[in-house]
Design a protein around this motif. Structure first.
Motif, mmCIF file in Angstrom:
data_model
loop_
_atom_site.group_PDB
_atom_site.id
_atom_site.type_symbol
_atom_site.label_atom_id
_atom_site.label_comp_id
_atom_site.label_asym_id
_atom_site.label_seq_id
_atom_site.Cartn_x
_atom_site.Cartn_y
_atom_site.Cartn_z
ATOM 1 N N SER A 1 -15.146 13.527 -3.785
ATOM 2 C CA SER A 1 -14.642 13.661 -5.140
ATOM 3 C C SER A 1 -14.623 12.350 -5.912
ATOM 4 C CB SER A 1 -13.232 14.220 -5.105
ATOM 5 O OG SER A 1 -12.380 13.318 -4.424
ATOM 6 N N PHE A 2 -14.589 11.241 -5.201
ATOM 7 C CA PHE A 2 -14.354 10.008 -5.925
ATOM 8 C C PHE A 2 -15.347 8.928 -5.517
ATOM 9 C CE2 PHE A 2 -11.340 6.406 -7.090
ATOM 10 C CZ PHE A 2 -11.654 6.508 -8.422
ATOM 11 N N CYS A 3 -15.359 8.608 -4.228
ATOM 12 C CA CYS A 3 -16.183 7.472 -3.790
ATOM 13 C C CYS A 3 -17.668 7.712 -4.038
ATOM 14 C CB CYS A 3 -15.960 7.183 -2.316
ATOM 15 S SG CYS A 3 -14.220 7.078 -1.902
ATOM 16 N N THR B 1 -16.968 5.841 -13.623
ATOM 17 C CA THR B 1 -16.835 6.547 -12.346
ATOM 18 C C THR B 1 -15.563 7.392 -12.331
ATOM 19 O OG1 THR B 1 -18.002 4.808 -11.187
ATOM 20 C CG2 THR B 1 -16.615 6.243 -9.859
ATOM 21 N N ASN C 1 -19.054 8.992 -6.325
ATOM 22 C CA ASN C 1 -19.448 8.747 -7.705
ATOM 23 C C ASN C 1 -19.723 7.277 -7.971
ATOM 24 O OD1 ASN C 1 -19.577 11.265 -8.875
ATOM 25 N ND2 ASN C 1 -17.361 11.402 -9.026
ATOM 26 N N GLY C 2 -19.562 6.492 -6.944
ATOM 27 C CA GLY C 2 -20.037 5.127 -7.089
ATOM 28 C C GLY C 2 -18.988 4.043 -7.040
ATOM 29 N N ILE C 3 -17.692 4.426 -7.024
ATOM 30 C CA ILE C 3 -16.698 3.369 -7.155
ATOM 31 C C ILE C 3 -16.679 2.435 -5.956
ATOM 32 C CG2 ILE C 3 -14.591 4.385 -6.144
ATOM 33 C CD1 ILE C 3 -13.405 3.495 -9.011
ATOM 34 N N HIS C 4 -17.079 2.949 -4.804
ATOM 35 C CA HIS C 4 -17.087 2.069 -3.628
ATOM 36 C C HIS C 4 -18.506 1.635 -3.267
ATOM 37 C CE1 HIS C 4 -12.877 2.106 -2.711
ATOM 38 N NE2 HIS C 4 -12.858 3.383 -3.009
ATOM 39 N N ALA D 1 -1.970 2.187 7.482
ATOM 40 C CA ALA D 1 -1.394 3.402 6.895
ATOM 41 C C ALA D 1 -1.551 4.582 7.853
ATOM 42 C CB ALA D 1 -2.076 3.707 5.566
ATOM 43 N N GLN E 1 -13.263 14.837 1.809
ATOM 44 C CA GLN E 1 -13.001 15.331 0.450
ATOM 45 C C GLN E 1 -12.894 14.179 -0.534
ATOM 46 O OE1 GLN E 1 -9.511 17.776 0.611
ATOM 47 N NE2 GLN E 1 -10.692 19.656 0.479
ATOM 48 N N ASN E 2 -12.139 13.159 -0.109
ATOM 49 C CA ASN E 2 -11.976 11.996 -0.983
ATOM 50 C C ASN E 2 -13.333 11.377 -1.297
ATOM 51 O OD1 ASN E 2 -9.258 12.050 -1.351
ATOM 52 N ND2 ASN E 2 -8.798 10.741 0.404
ATOM 53 N N GLN F 1 -9.769 15.374 4.873
ATOM 54 C CA GLN F 1 -9.278 14.686 3.675
ATOM 55 C C GLN F 1 -10.187 13.524 3.325
ATOM 56 O OE1 GLN F 1 -5.176 13.650 4.284
ATOM 57 N NE2 GLN F 1 -4.510 15.226 2.871
ATOM 58 N N HIS G 1 2.871 5.222 -5.552
ATOM 59 C CA HIS G 1 4.297 4.901 -5.685
ATOM 60 C C HIS G 1 4.542 3.858 -6.759
ATOM 61 C CE1 HIS G 1 3.574 1.165 -3.502
ATOM 62 N NE2 HIS G 1 2.761 1.884 -2.741
ATOM 63 N N GLN H 1 0.804 -1.217 0.000
ATOM 64 C CA GLN H 1 0.000 0.000 0.000
ATOM 65 C C GLN H 1 0.844 1.278 0.000
ATOM 66 O OE1 GLN H 1 -2.447 0.248 3.503
ATOM 67 N NE2 GLN H 1 -3.650 1.970 2.726
ATOM 68 N N ASN I 1 -13.401 17.064 -10.753
ATOM 69 C CA ASN I 1 -12.564 17.265 -9.568
ATOM 70 C C ASN I 1 -11.789 18.574 -9.669
ATOM 71 O OD1 ASN I 1 -10.638 17.114 -7.467
ATOM 72 N ND2 ASN I 1 -10.747 14.880 -7.505
ATOM 73 N N SER J 1 -15.496 11.413 -11.980
ATOM 74 C CA SER J 1 -14.781 11.990 -10.842
ATOM 75 C C SER J 1 -13.703 12.959 -11.316
ATOM 76 C CB SER J 1 -14.136 10.861 -10.020
ATOM 77 O OG SER J 1 -13.097 11.359 -9.226
ATOM 78 N N ARG K 1 -9.575 19.670 -7.749
ATOM 79 C CA ARG K 1 -8.196 19.611 -7.252
ATOM 80 C C ARG K 1 -7.189 19.168 -8.322
ATOM 81 N NH1 ARG K 1 -8.037 15.890 -2.319
ATOM 82 N NH2 ARG K 1 -9.812 14.873 -3.297
#
Lengths: 300, 300
Positions: free
Chosen positions: A292-294, B44, A296-299, A162, A288-289, A285, B254, A131, B52, B48, B54
Motif C-alpha cells: 500500500s505504501f512502500c 508518493t 509506491n516508491g517512498i522507500h 519494536a 500489506q504495508n 501486515q 503517537h 518510535q 489505499n 498511496s 484500508r
C-alpha cells in the motif's frame, strides 16, 4: 527486618554493597532519595499528589500509597539516608510477573540542562521510545515451578526492537515464557490479565481518560508497572518513578498520553490476534504495508 | 487563468518572483513539488492514500482530493515544473478564517539525517511544539468589512507562548479579532465553529479515533488546517503537507495523536469557558497550580 526486594525489575538495585530500595514484611517499600534535585522532586510530587483534592478517587489507586519519608541505614552501608516510604506493590502477589515500561517518546522535561537533554535524547532514539512512545526497561516473567522467573539482564533491554517489544508483551501473559525466541508464546493468561472489565487494558483505558483531561502534572521518565501473580487475583497497573514530574501549567501531558495510546494499541492487538495467528499476521501486515505504501516508491 | 492564492497562511508563497502554489477558478490548487526527496515523498503519499482501500470513507474527507500531477510554468518564472494538483480547500468559503497548526511534539521522522533532526529539534523547542504537541504556524482571521483580515507575518509565529496560543484560538472564533492583545475576544462564533455535532471539535475527535487505531502512516511535520467562512456553512478540518510522512510499520502515530489530544483539550476548554471568565480563570488556575504543586517546593 529490612531486606532487598526479591522482585525489582528496573532501577538501582540494592545488594552487593550498592544503594537501592529495601522492603519489610509489612508491605512497605523504602526507596532512598536520589541525589540532588531528583530526590527532593520525587518527595515533592508524592506530597503534592497525596494532598491534591483534584485527583479523582479512581485515579489514586494507580499510584503507590505514600507513607512519608524516613531516615534509614542505607543498603550500601554508607550510613543514614532519607528514604521514601511507599506501598510495596508486588508484595501482595505470589510469584509476581512484573513489567516496567518507561513512558513517553521524550523522557526529558523541556527545561532540563542541555547535557541532560542530549543524554536522554540519545537513549530515547537508541531504544524504542521515539518510535513507540514507550520502552520496556525491565521485567520478570514467571515460567513454571522448574524454570521459575525469566529475568533478563540490563543489556537485553538496550537492543529491543519494536517487534521484540510485541513479542515480550505476548510472552508476559504466556505460561511458556522463556528466552527462547523460537518458542511461540501460548498467551494462556492473555484474556485474564490483559482482558476483561478489570484487566490491564481496562485499567490503561481508565488512566487514558484522565490523561486526556488532567493538566496538573507532566510525568517525564515515569514508568507504568504491570503486575500479576500466580494466585489468580487481579492484575494491577501502577505508575512509579516521579523524579522528573513537572508542573503541567494548564496543558495535558501529550507526551505520556501518546505513549499510553501506543501501549494500549499493542495490548488490544494481542487480545484480538490469537498467538497462533501472530507470526502469520505479522508477515501479512508487512506485505500489506509494502503493497500500500512502500511499493509506491517512498522507500526506493 | 492561474493566480497566487489569496488566503494562504503558511508555507512557501508565490508572488514577487518566488516559487509557491497557484490556484485556478475551478477550485484546484497547484503545489510545486518540493526539491529532492520531499517532493517525491509527497506525491508518493497522495498516490498511496488515494488508492489505499484500508482508509475509512469518513476519514478521506479530512484530506484534500488528489488530482494527480501536472507540469506547469512555475510561479517564480524558472520554467516548467511538476505540480501536485489538489483540491483548493478555502475556495468554497467567503472571507475564510484559516488556521494552520503544525502537529506533533517532534517534527522530524526518526530516520532523518542528523543535521535535519538538530534543525527541527531546535525549532520544536523554541516554539510550542515540545510543550503543547503542536504549534500555530500561520493564520488569517476575518475581522470586519472595514478591518478585513488579521494576518500576522512569519515573525509573529516564532515567539508565541502557550498562553498566546490559547488567546489566538479564542480570537479565531471571535468577531472582534485583532492584533490588540488587550481587547478581550468575544468568541461570537465559538459554538458554531468549534461546537456542535459537525463543528471542529467533533471533527478532531473523529480524526482522533482513527489515529488511535491506524498504523499505516506516521505524519511528521503535517498540519491541521481549520477553515470557516462568513457564508455560515460548515467549518472544515483538513490535513495538509505530507512531505515527511513515513511508513507506520504497525505502530500508531503517537506523536501526532498526542498533539491532537492536546489541541482537542484547548478547544474543549474554550467551549466550556466563556470568554468573560477566561482571564479570571487563567489567573485562578495559576494560583491553584501554585497551591497544589509549586508551593510544595518543586519550583523553589
Amino acid at each position: 527486618m529490612l531486606k532487598v526486594p526479591a522482585h525489582q525489575v528496573a532501577g538501582h538495585q540494592a545488594g552487593d554493597g550498592k544503594l537501592g530500595p529495601l522492603v519489610d514484611d509489612s508491605g512497605l517499600f523504602y526507596k532512598p532519595l536520589q541525589s540532588g534535585e531528583r530526590g527532593s522532586a520525587e518527595v515533592t510530587f508524592y506530597k503534592s499528589f497525596s494532598s491534591n483534592t483534584r485527583i479523582p478517587e479512581n485515579i489514586r489507586r494507580f499510584f503507590p500509597v505514600f507513607h512519608g519519608t524516613r531516615v534509614l541505614e542505607a543498603s550500601d552501608g554508607s550510613g543514614l539516608c532519607p528514604h521514601l516510604v511507599l506501598q510495596d506493590i508486588v508484595s501482595g502477589h505470589l510469584n509476581p510477573s512484573v513489567m516496567d515500561i518507561k513512558m513517553g517518546a521524550n523522557t526529558w522535561p523541556p527545561q532540563s540542562p542541555e547535557d541532560y537533554i542530549a543524554k536522554c535524547l540519545k537513549k530515547d532514539r537508541e531504544t524504542t521510545s521515539i518510535q513507540l512512545g514507550f520502552r520496556i526497561s525491565g521485567f520478570q516473567i514467571y515460567g513454571s515451578k522448574e524454570s521459575e522467573f525469566w529475568k533478563p539482564d540490563k543489556q537485553f533491554f538496550k537492543s529491543l526492537s519494536a517487534q521484540d517489544v510485541r513479542l515480550v508483551l505476548y510472552k508476559y501473559v504466556s505460561s511458556n515464557a522463556s528466552p527462547d525466541l523460537d518458542l511461540n508464546p501460548n498467551c494462556a493468561f492473555a484474556s485474564v490479565v490483559y482482558g476483561g472489565s478489570t484487566g490491564i487494558l481496562a485499567q490503561l483505558q481508565e488512566l487514558k481518560a484522565w490523561f486526556e483531561d488532567q493538566t496538573i502534572y507532566h510525568f517525564y521518565s515515569c514508568s507504568v508497572l504491570m503486575v500479576y501473580g500466580q494466585e489468580g487475583s487481579g492484575a494491577e497497573v501502577k505508575l512509579v518513578d516521579f523524579a522528573h514530574v513537572v508542573d503541567g501549567e494548564g496543558v495535558i501531558d501529550h507526551n505520556f498520553l501518546g505513549g499510553l495510546c501506543s501501549l494500549i494499541k499493542f495490548i488490544s492487538d494481542i487480545l484480538t490476534t490469537p498467538p497462533d495467528e501472530y507470526s502469520t499476521k505479522a508477515c501479512l501486515q508487512d506485505s500489506q504495508n509494502n503493497q500500500s505504501f512502500c511499493d509506491n516508491g517512498i522507500h526506493e
